[in-house]
Design a protein around this motif. Structure first.
Motif, PDB file in Angstrom:
ATOM      1  N   ALA A 289      34.568  34.772  39.712  1.00 35.58           N
ATOM      2  CA  ALA A 289      34.848  36.119  40.787  1.00 35.58           C
ATOM      3  C   ALA A 289      33.860  35.995  41.657  1.00 35.58           C
ATOM      4  O   ALA A 289      34.477  36.837  42.688  1.00 35.58           O
TER       5      ALA A 289
ATOM      6  N   THR B 190      44.113  40.956  43.986  1.00 30.52           N
ATOM      7  CA  THR B 190      42.613  41.624  43.733  1.00 30.52           C
ATOM      8  C   THR B 190      42.859  42.189  42.427  1.00 30.52           C
ATOM      9  O   THR B 190      41.911  42.147  41.533  1.00 30.52           O
TER      10      THR B 190
ATOM     11  N   LEU C  31      40.811  41.053  39.068  1.00 32.00           N
ATOM     12  CA  LEU C  31      39.796  41.977  38.310  1.00 32.00           C
ATOM     13  C   LEU C  31      40.391  41.806  36.931  1.00 32.00           C
ATOM     14  O   LEU C  31      39.622  41.751  36.137  1.00 32.00           O
ATOM     15  N   SER C  32      41.573  41.740  36.710  1.00 28.43           N
ATOM     16  CA  SER C  32      41.934  41.591  35.170  1.00 28.43           C
ATOM     17  C   SER C  32      41.507  40.452  34.615  1.00 28.43           C
ATOM     18  O   SER C  32      41.367  40.302  33.363  1.00 28.43           O
TER      19      SER C  32
ATOM     20  N   THR D   8      38.368  40.654  33.125  1.00 30.96           N
ATOM     21  CA  THR D   8      38.270  41.249  31.892  1.00 30.96           C
ATOM     22  C   THR D   8      38.540  40.163  30.844  1.00 30.96           C
ATOM     23  O   THR D   8      38.077  40.313  29.713  1.00 30.96           O
TER      24      THR D   8
ATOM     25  N   THR E 251      34.112  48.100  31.952  1.00 27.85           N
ATOM     26  CA  THR E 251      34.762  47.112  32.727  1.00 27.85           C
ATOM     27  C   THR E 251      35.714  47.821  33.761  1.00 27.85           C
ATOM     28  O   THR E 251      35.805  47.290  34.761  1.00 27.85           O
TER      29      THR E 251
ATOM     30  N   CYS F 299      35.932  47.720  37.622  1.00 23.82           N
ATOM     31  CA  CYS F 299      37.040  47.142  38.331  1.00 23.82           C
ATOM     32  C   CYS F 299      37.666  48.114  39.189  1.00 23.82           C
ATOM     33  O   CYS F 299      37.980  47.651  40.254  1.00 23.82           O
TER      34      CYS F 299
END
Lengths: 262, 742, 372
Positions: free
Chosen positions: B332, B368, B372-373, B376, C86, C90
């Motif tokens: 990331a 983006t 970001l996912s 996760t 999270t 995010c």
């Protein structure tokens, strides 16, 4: 023994180590005096002490395979790199050692210790017998330093061209990844002493019972340490190489291209 | 207007040069021009995009409502298997390779790729692989998903030949891709114009260069795995069958050791396109060139160390999950740096919102989200819930469509004027863009929530749970909007080819070299090159009063492309053999029941013919020396000796195989036998290839062609031969020596 | 029925050939009723994110699938908690990027004929700052992840309370302590942490109950395990989430969490063997058919000679909520359809169409219906 007790008590590694460190410091001071780069040198000594005279050492002495791997990382990667960084700008290898600095050789010497010292017989012997352990420590420091020489030599012209340095480091990463994968994914047992710990019973029971680390998990963590963090060190070094490479031209004053100026 | 002029004006400029109308088929079929090959790549990608897109539409239509019966379960499973494979291997990769093929040589001021014929081979291998895959329409399509997890992909559970064709197709595509990777590396290193030093490369070129290394290292790993799966299916071995001693988890390791780098094989060139488009349409140089360039290298390196995050739920143990969680999360950082650099490039710019820029801006935002996912998923604990759910489907489509496809579309809109000489219609482009944005986000944004609500991926239908019905319906509507956008794109291209505005050399006022020639470029690319002292030669030309600072010295090194390509090929082959050696170690560290290395192999005999092989490296070196000294007889003599020694080795290995087979050690007896034949067989195959190459050299040398001042291929073939010998050192150690010692 | 009042967009209006079991479930004579409603999940933010409503309904009965943001066990809760944190982080990062882009779009829109702006090639300090900030964020998230991993996947120390075996395309459930064998329906007592060993009879499957536990692949010979518990009674949806072939979609299961007494009653019932002889004549004929045809090759009925293991154990078939891995509710009508042609109900299922006559089907339905 509780964890807190253990971490409070398991310090100190006999008289030889402090003496050696003090000797090395003296030599360093005598050799470089005012040009000495103390932060790097002291950090290097600190890393060696952390590897050999701290709870890590107590655990590595037959209780925890992964601690023994941390020791290797410190001795083969961290300490030699810091040592080279502590050398002032114009230091060179003695002429006689020039042959040793060929990148193919230094690369092999840098990757070999991880493989050789994990030959089962040697691994066990180094864990159990102090004399062999000493050989191991010295060989790792020396070979580590040779490995880093083409990357971190004080004089820029002793170093590999940065893009070749990237290849050098990437190949080293593959070298230890392969062993790390074997240790992690297969049931191979390179150090049998860690299955039935030879460490003092208190330490052994701390590891197995209080922390609940099984021999299996321990071995896996050891392999993963060689696989992931070790490679991350190389990746970080590769980024340093790239920074150097891109940074090169910034040393020259920006000049206007002649054709364009006309 | 008479017939002949209308015929010639009906063909848009750039498709054919003067004089090619008579043999236009051959002009394209036999082309070795990197530009035409680039266009072929793009056309093939477009063709398969239609196929893969229709598959996607049928998937979404089937899922539009609960308990739907539009297609049956088997059809559905075939649809998503083919959709995944097609979109990755036959659409995204070819489209990106196509753009790289067309523009890397132009951007570095080269006349062509380093190896134009190899280049042509790659593109036709692509077409062949694609047709091979789609031949399964007649044999029963593969139904094991694009990552073909064993044992579902084994004959016991997928008995139609679909999976076999799938394997063969991927092998063909993999070989073609490695060839492209080797070619791109050699092109960038050896073909740059004067002044185009490595530090001045446009980011698109730099990133494609870095990416080519991922290609040559990652695809051989897949090829190794595919061969093993094919052996399981055709020769009755059990590499991935747990109850016979094999390991289904090993397939996952091998597949994802390729599969995760593959994600970056798609993403990195997309980053390259965005790094070209955003600056041009912001009228500013890229913010932090060095950081974008270095972060690409960081991503490439990390991509090889994090594949296990695809396997957080397979039971690797908490230790492994933890290590790979942190390693994956680290990606990331360089990725984030890139996104921020693109954003910062726009700040204080003068944004021109043409269609390519619209796609690039959408890319930045959507990528983006996908990134970001992705974080996760890297957090292993979260992955324990969301893996294999629609949340994952949404994530990777945000990366692969919202990211990669949007970048490809940005690239196509950006470079189309250069390729065709005509502008695309801004109006249709904008309509297409908005349909795409709406359609894409409509399709995939809502799938995040479906994933949270427990909808697993790859189900052909689902119960009528609360909210599932309408959410899936929204997703289907979105997919249809994307279909409309694709139609508009095709319409726009056709319209532009027929009556688009002429583009001129540099319609976007861009700064890289491809805009310094006519649109479309002539066969030889450039009439004259501008001086190159910075990263934006055309900026310097247009703004003599404020040129870019000079980057580094002008001196340029262009190493021999043959040697570069051979070293790249050796790197690639090393990855292949490395995988096979690790596989052998994996299965033989605790020897399986039945014959094993200790009981079946004869070290002494093998050592004898190994010595021959090692000696052949020496004789080949002597042949090189003889050639250097221009002694034809010496060279021929040493070459013949090399061939003889290599021949002895092959005969020795053949005798060993004969003995083993007659001793009842067939390939499918146990995993020792399987992995032994796999490893030594492929090594033997390489020795034979080397022998054939040497035989060719011998033939040429016998005719005395060598001393006419041409560069000799012997040095490169010598490299290959030495490499094959070195591999044997490792094979000998792993297969014959270590099992006796340990 | 209240649940019918909530009409979903996209629901098929006519009765689908395979029926829609959530609509008809309440009509089922053998259905287990559980009405205690859930409140919101522990996370209002997350709940808002998945668009859940306050009148959130019990899964399985009223047709909600259950979300990972409505965890009902410590394991799932730890993950949901980490997920919320999270997602917030995010969202902030995304807002920064989006802000930069939108700011540029608004503030720096170029106009026709304008000269090019100042050529800024970068800023090292800024770069270093925005390299370090993500590093810190990653560090924090990693620490939280390690913590959540410890809670959501504690090491296995005891022998399993449950063994779950994936088959193409159904779940075999074994209770080693009580010897109960059932299929596609896991009964557990509320508030008890259970260890589950996962195995497979064929390909890889994946065990997933979003509200109760992490997912885990069933790998042959690997002996994977998960912990599972339910804090509240209810029916929780579970599913195979690793693609496993033709009917992967209908490899669902349900976890029925009951108060201890109810659970004990269920255990007692399940431990009974099937009666040797049926009282109703039709059922007796059904049993004979079952025994004489090939049914016994695949299915077991405890207390009878039927010992097959390829298909689900049918000893207490009639006590189960659903048929065919939760594809249809277990009603006599659906059982009739299943026996008449399983391929029509669940295309591709391993049970072939035996081409039974209507009469044979009736007898079998009568017999199987007696296996309560």
């Amino acid at each position: 023994m509780s964890s807190a007790q253990f971490f409070a008590q398991a310090w100190g590694g006999g008289p030889v180590l402090p003496a050696a460190c003090a000797g090395a410091t003296l030599v360093y001071w005598l050799r470089f005096r005012r040009r000495a780069r103390w932060p790097y040198f002291l950090a290097a000594v600190g890393v060696v002490l952390l590897a050999l005279a701290s709870p890590i050492a107590a655990l590595a002495a037959g209780a925890l395979f992964s601690a023994h791997m941390v020791q290797h990382l410190f001795l083969l990667l961290a300490a030699p790199a810091l040592l080279l960084l502590s050398l002032p700008g114009e230091t060179t290898l003695p002429r006689s050692a020039g042959v040793l600095s060929h990148p193919l050789l230094t690369w092999s010497l840098g990757v070999a210790p991880m493989w050789i010292w994990h030959v089962p017989a040697l691994c066990d012997a180094a864990t159990v017998r102090p004399s062999i352990k000493a050989v191991q420590v010295v060989s790792m420091l020396a070979m580590g330093a040779l490995f880093w020489w083409p990357i971190l030599a004080p004089r820029a012209r002793d170093r590999l061209q940065p893009l070749l340095g990237v290849v050098y480091l990437f190949a080293a990463c593959l070298g230890c990844t392969a062993l790390g994968m074997i240790l992690t994914l297969t049931p191979v047992e390179v150090c049998t002493v860690f299955r039935n710990p030879v460490a003092p019973a208190a330490t052994a029971s701390l590891v197995r019972d209080t922390w609940g680390v099984s021999a299996e998990t321990d071995r896996q963590i050891g392999g993963l340490l060689m696989w992931v963090p070790m490679c991350l060190v190389y990746v970080a070094a590769i980024l340093v190489e790239l920074r150097r490479w891109f940074g090169d031209h910034e040393l020259e004053p920006a000049r206007i291209a002649p054709e364009v100026r006309r | 207007m008479n017939a002949s002029t209308s015929a010639s004006t009906a063909v848009p400029p750039g498709i054919l040069t003067v004089g090619e109308h008579a043999h236009w088929r051959l002009a394209w079929l036999s082309t070795v021009d990197h530009k035409r090959i680039g266009v072929l790549y793009l056309l093939i990608a477009l063709g398969f995009f239609v196929v893969g897109g229709l598959e996607a539409l049928f998937i979404r239509l089937q899922l539009a409502v609960p308990n739907n019966t539009l297609v049956g379960p088997d059809t559905f499973n075939a649809l998503f298997t083919m959709h995944g494979t097609t979109m990755i291997f036959l659409v995204a990769m070819p489209a990106l390779f196509g753009l790289a093929n067309y523009f890397v040589p132009l951007m570095i001021g080269a006349r062509d790729m380093a190896f134009p014929r190899l280049n042509a081979l790659s593109v036709w291998l692509l077409l062949f692989g694609g047709l091979l895959l789609h031949f399964t329409v007649f044999t029963g399509p593969p139904q094991a998903g694009w990552f073909a997890y064993a044992p579902l992909s084994e004959t016991a559970y997928n008995s139609s030949q679909g999976v076999d064709y799938w394997i063969m197709a991927l092998l063909v595509l993999g070989i073609g891709s490695v060839a492209t990777g080797v070619n791109l590396i050699a092109t960038v290193l050896s073909m740059r114009a004067p002044g185009m030093t490595m530090k001045r490369l446009p980011l698109f070129v730099w990133i494609n260069f870095v990416n080519s290394f991922i290609v040559i290292f990652a695809l051989p790993v897949l090829n190794a795995g595919l061969v093993m799966l094919l052996m399981d299916r055709q020769l009755g071995t059990h590499f991935f069958v747990a109850r016979e001693g094999g390991s289904p988890v090993l397939w996952q390791h091998i597949f994802w050791a390729f599969g995760h780098p593959e994600v970056y094989i798609l993403a990195l060139p997309a980053f390259g396109i965005i790094s070209e488009v955003v600056p041009v349409f912001s009228r500013k140089p890229i913010f932090g060139y060095e950081f974008v360039a270095a972060s690409s290298v960081a991503i490439a390196l990390l991509s090889f160390g994090v594949w296990a995050h695809h396997m957080f739920t397979v039971g690797m143990g908490r230790a492994a999950d933890t290590f790979f969680a942190i390693a994956s999360m680290l990606i990331a950082i360089p990725t984030g740096v890139k996104v921020l650099n693109w954003s910062a490039t726009m700040v204080k710019g003068r944004l021109r919102l043409s269609v390519p820029m619209l796609y690039a801006i959408a890319f930045v935002i959507q990528f983006t989200l996908g990134g970001l996912s992705g974080v996760t998923h890297a957090e292993a604990a979260l992955d324990w819930q969301t893996k294999n759910s629609y949340y994952l489907v949404a994530h990777f489509h945000y990366v692969a469509v919202g990211g990669v496809v949007f970048a490809i579309l940005a690239g196509i809109h950006y470079w189309f004027p250069k390729i065709s000489g005509r502008m695309l219609s801004e109006r249709i482009g904008r309509w297409g863009f908005w349909f795409m944005v709406l359609g894409f986000n409509g399709t995939f944004a809502i799938q995040h929530i479906l994933g949270f609500m427990g909808m697993p991926r790859r189900i052909y239908t689902y119960p009528d749970f609360a909210n599932w019905g309408w959410m899936n319906f929204v997703s289907t509507v979105g997919a249809c909007l994307m279909g409309v956008s694709a139609l508009l794109l095709v319409l726009n291209i056709v319209r532009s080819l027929l009556r688009g505005q002429p583009a001129g050399d540099n319609p976007w006022e861009a700064w890289t070299l491809e805009w310094a020639t006519s649109s479309p470029p002539p066969v030889h690319n450039f009439e004259a090159l501008p001086p190159i002292h910075s990263r934006r030669p055309l900026w310097d030309l247009a703004n003599p009063q404020r040129p870019d600072p000079v980057v580094g010295g002008d001196a340029i090194a262009s190493p021999d492309r043959l040697r570069i390509s051979m070293w790249s090929l050796i790197g690639s082959e090393a990855a292949f053999f490395g995988t096979l050696i690790l596989v052998f170690a994996y299965f033989n560290i605790s020897p399986p029941a039945g014959p094993n290395a200790k009981s079946s192999l004869d070290l002494t005999k093998t050592a004898l013919f190994s010595v021959c092989l090692f000696a052949s490296s020496f004789t080949l070196w002597r042949a090189e020396v003889a050639e250097y000294r221009r002694s034809q007889s010496g060279m021929l003599g040493w070459l013949v000796l090399t061939l003889a020694l290599g021949g002895v080795f092959i005969v020795g290995q053949g005798m060993e195989y004969w003995g083993l087979l007659h001793g009842g050690v067939g390939v499918n007896v146990n995993l020792f036998a399987s992995s032994f034949y796999l490893l030594t067989g492929f090594h033997g195959f390489h020795v034979i290839c080397g022998l054939i190459a040497l035989l060719l050299v011998l033939g040429v040398a016998a005719r005395g062609d060598f001393r006419q001042g041409k560069p000799s291929p012997l040095k490169s073939i010598g490299l290959y031969w030495h490499f094959v010998d070195i591999v044997w050192v490792f094979v000998l150690a792993t297969v014959y020596v270590l099992p006796r010692v340990l | 029925m209240p649940q019918q009042a909530q009409c979903h967009f996209g629901r098929r209006s006519s009765a689908a050939p395979r029926g829609n079991h959530y609509r008809t479930l309440a009509e089922s004579p053998w259905v287990f009723r559980e009405t205690s409603p859930f409140g919101f999940g522990e996370n209002p933010i997350a709940a808002a994110f998945v668009g859940a409503r306050s009148e959130f309904i019990v899964p399985g009965v009223n047709g909600a699938s259950g979300s990972i943001f409505h965890p009902q066990s410590a394991e799932a809760h730890a993950i949901a908690h980490l997920f919320t944190i999270t997602l917030i982080i995010c969202a902030v990062i995304f807002a920064v990027v989006l802000g930069l882009v939108v700011y540029s779009l608004v503030r720096f829109r170029g106009r026709e004929g304008e000269a090019d702006p100042e050529q800024i090639a970068g800023n090292k300090k800024v770069e270093i700052v925005w390299t370090i900030i993500p590093m810190i964020i990653v560090g924090v998230l990693f620490a939280l992840t390690v913590q959540a991993m410890q809670v959501s996947d504690p090491p296995l120390e005891t022998k399993p309370d449950l063994v779950v075996i994936g088959h193409q395309w159904w779940w075999e459930i074994r209770y080693p302590n009580t010897g109960i064998v059932t299929a596609n329906e896991i009964h557990i007592p509320v508030g008890k942490q259970l260890s589950i060993r996962l195995d497979t009879a064929d390909v890889l499957h994946e065990f997933w109950v979003p509200q109760l536990t992490r997912k885990m692949t069933t790998v042959p010979l690997l002996g994977n395990h998960v912990w599972m518990e339910a804090r509240k009674s209810g029916v929780y949806e579970g599913v195979c989430s690793e693609f496993c072939g033709t009917q992967h979609a209908w490899m669902r299961f349900q976890v029925v969490a009951e108060p201890q007494e109810q659970y004990d009653a269920w255990v007692r019932n399940q431990q009974r063997k099937a009666p040797e002889t049926a009282t109703v004549a039709a059922a007796r004929r059904g049993w004979r058919l079952f025994n004489d045809m090939t049914c016994v090759n695949c299915h077991a009925i405890q207390g009878t000679p039927a010992r097959g293991t390829a298909g689900p154990d049918l000893t207490h078939l009639a006590s189960r909520r659903t048929l065919g891995s939760v594809i249809v509710p277990n009603t006599p009508e659906n059982l009739r359809r299943w026996l008449a042609d399983p391929q029509q109900v669940k295309p591709g299922v391993k049970m072939p169409n035996f081409k039974l006559t209507d009469e044979q089907v009736s007898d079998l339905v009568e017999y199987l219906g007696s296996l309560k």
